[in-house]
Design a protein around this motif. Structure first.
Motif, short mmCIF file in Angstrom:
data_model
loop_
_atom_site.label_atom_id
_atom_site.label_comp_id
_atom_site.label_asym_id
_atom_site.label_seq_id
_atom_site.Cartn_x
_atom_site.Cartn_y
_atom_site.Cartn_z
N MET A 196 0.83 -1.19 0.00
CA MET A 196 0.00 0.00 0.00
C MET A 196 0.87 1.25 0.00
N SER A 197 0.30 2.31 -0.51
CA SER A 197 1.02 3.57 -0.53
C SER A 197 1.16 4.13 0.87
N PRO A 198 2.27 4.84 1.18
CA PRO A 198 2.43 5.43 2.49
C PRO A 198 1.53 6.62 2.72
N SER A 199 0.97 7.23 1.68
CA SER A 199 0.13 8.39 1.88
C SER A 199 -1.20 7.97 2.49
N LEU A 200 -1.68 8.76 3.47
CA LEU A 200 -2.85 8.38 4.24
C LEU A 200 -4.06 9.20 3.84
N GLY B 72 5.39 -6.49 -5.93
CA GLY B 72 6.31 -7.57 -5.63
C GLY B 72 6.93 -8.22 -6.85
N GLY B 73 6.61 -7.72 -8.04
CA GLY B 73 7.14 -8.29 -9.27
C GLY B 73 6.26 -9.40 -9.81
N GLY C 205 -3.62 -1.77 -10.94
CA GLY C 205 -3.73 -0.79 -9.87
C GLY C 205 -2.39 -0.43 -9.28
N ASP C 206 -1.51 -1.42 -9.09
CA ASP C 206 -0.17 -1.13 -8.58
C ASP C 206 0.64 -0.32 -9.59
N ALA C 207 0.48 -0.65 -10.86
CA ALA C 207 1.21 0.11 -11.89
C ALA C 207 0.79 1.56 -11.90
N TYR D 298 9.58 1.03 -9.49
CA TYR D 298 8.60 0.30 -10.30
C TYR D 298 8.93 0.52 -11.77
N PRO D 299 8.90 -0.55 -12.60
CA PRO D 299 9.33 -0.41 -14.00
C PRO D 299 8.44 0.53 -14.80
#
Length: 259
Positions: free
Chosen positions: A1-5, A195-196, A226-228, A237-238
């Motif tokens: 998850m992103s660190p932004s809250l 995680g690849g 969503g992760d991309a 991240y590539p």
């Protein structure tokens, strides 16, 4: 998850959703109360976790629906704003500008495109399934994303069959219009999560169609767009995968708005 809250209001809302497994109520928050203010909003489906899913089993208080929230929409809507002429609402890091949609509320009909993440964890009851079917039959479009392996597929299917017990899921051929409506895309390229690539997983682009051949449900299986989107500005991240995920988002949007 992103660190932004998210904001304090949203944090409390997330906890309530996880603790009780229910939809959002009326809170005076534009994300789930306001009418549309643009032709296109990023609309995210809020659902209950399946008891058999890993979050349901371990009592995670943050529902699976909130994975990548709201960084994914924050980033991808910037791309949509740059790459298309669609009148679209930008989204901030708290999700303002986007919409949170539950399937006990006919507001869903105000939004032509609905995104559901981690549907290998979701649960739709009969009334929710009936409303989602009506939404899709009336021209709506659902994109599902970020679920992996046969066990998560079985959880997805358990609820999806309540929506469409009479329609089969089909593999999208390489010539399908979704993959060429604006960008020509290589549909066999797996878009990884943070995680690849997951060993032993094969990406599948699948769908459910109406009687006229319109794609109603786009199923991204064994991949994580969503992760991309979420990690678009993270140097680890590539970048080619973010670029590809943006192009898929644009193709989905253009297809939705023209069919």
């Amino acid at each position: 998850m992103s660190p932004s809250l998210p904001t304090a209001t949203m944090a409390a809302l997330l906890a309530a959703c996880g603790a009780f497994g229910v939809a959002l109520g009326q809170t005076g928050d534009d994300r789930h109360d306001a009418p549309p203010t643009a032709e296109f909003h990023f609309a995210r489906l809020v659902y209950r976790d399946a008891p058999s899913g890993r979050r349901g089993r371990f009592g995670n208080r943050r529902g699976a629906w909130a994975t990548d929230y709201a960084d994914a929409e924050f980033h991808v809507m910037q791309g949509i704003g740059r790459l298309t002429r669609v009148d679209s609402a930008s989204v901030d890091l708290d999700g303002n500008g986007g919409r949170l949609i539950t399937l006990d509320d006919e507001r869903v009909f105000d939004y032509p495109w609905l995104y559901a993440v981690e549907v290998g964890q979701w649960y739709l009851g009969d009334s929710e399934a009936a409303l989602l079917r009506e939404y899709l039959d009336r021209g709506g479009f659902l994109m599902v994303d970020d679920f992996w392996g046969e066990y998560e597929w079985s959880i997805f299917i358990d609820s999806m069959q309540r929506v469409f017990p009479d329609r089969r899921i089909e593999e999208l051929g390489e010539e399908h219009e979704l993959l060429h409506v604006l960008y020509d895309l290589d549909q066999r390229t797996q878009i990884p999560g943070r995680g690849g690539q997951r060993p032993g997983t094969v990406p599948h682009w699948r769908g459910i169609f109406d009687d006229d051949g319109r794609l109603m449900v786009a199923i991204n299986f064994n991949m994580d767009m969503g992760d991309a989107w979420e990690h678009a500005d993270d140097p680890w991240y590539p970048e080619p995968m973010t670029t590809l995920a943006y192009r898929f988002a644009v193709n989905y949007l253009i297809y939705t708005m023209t069919h």
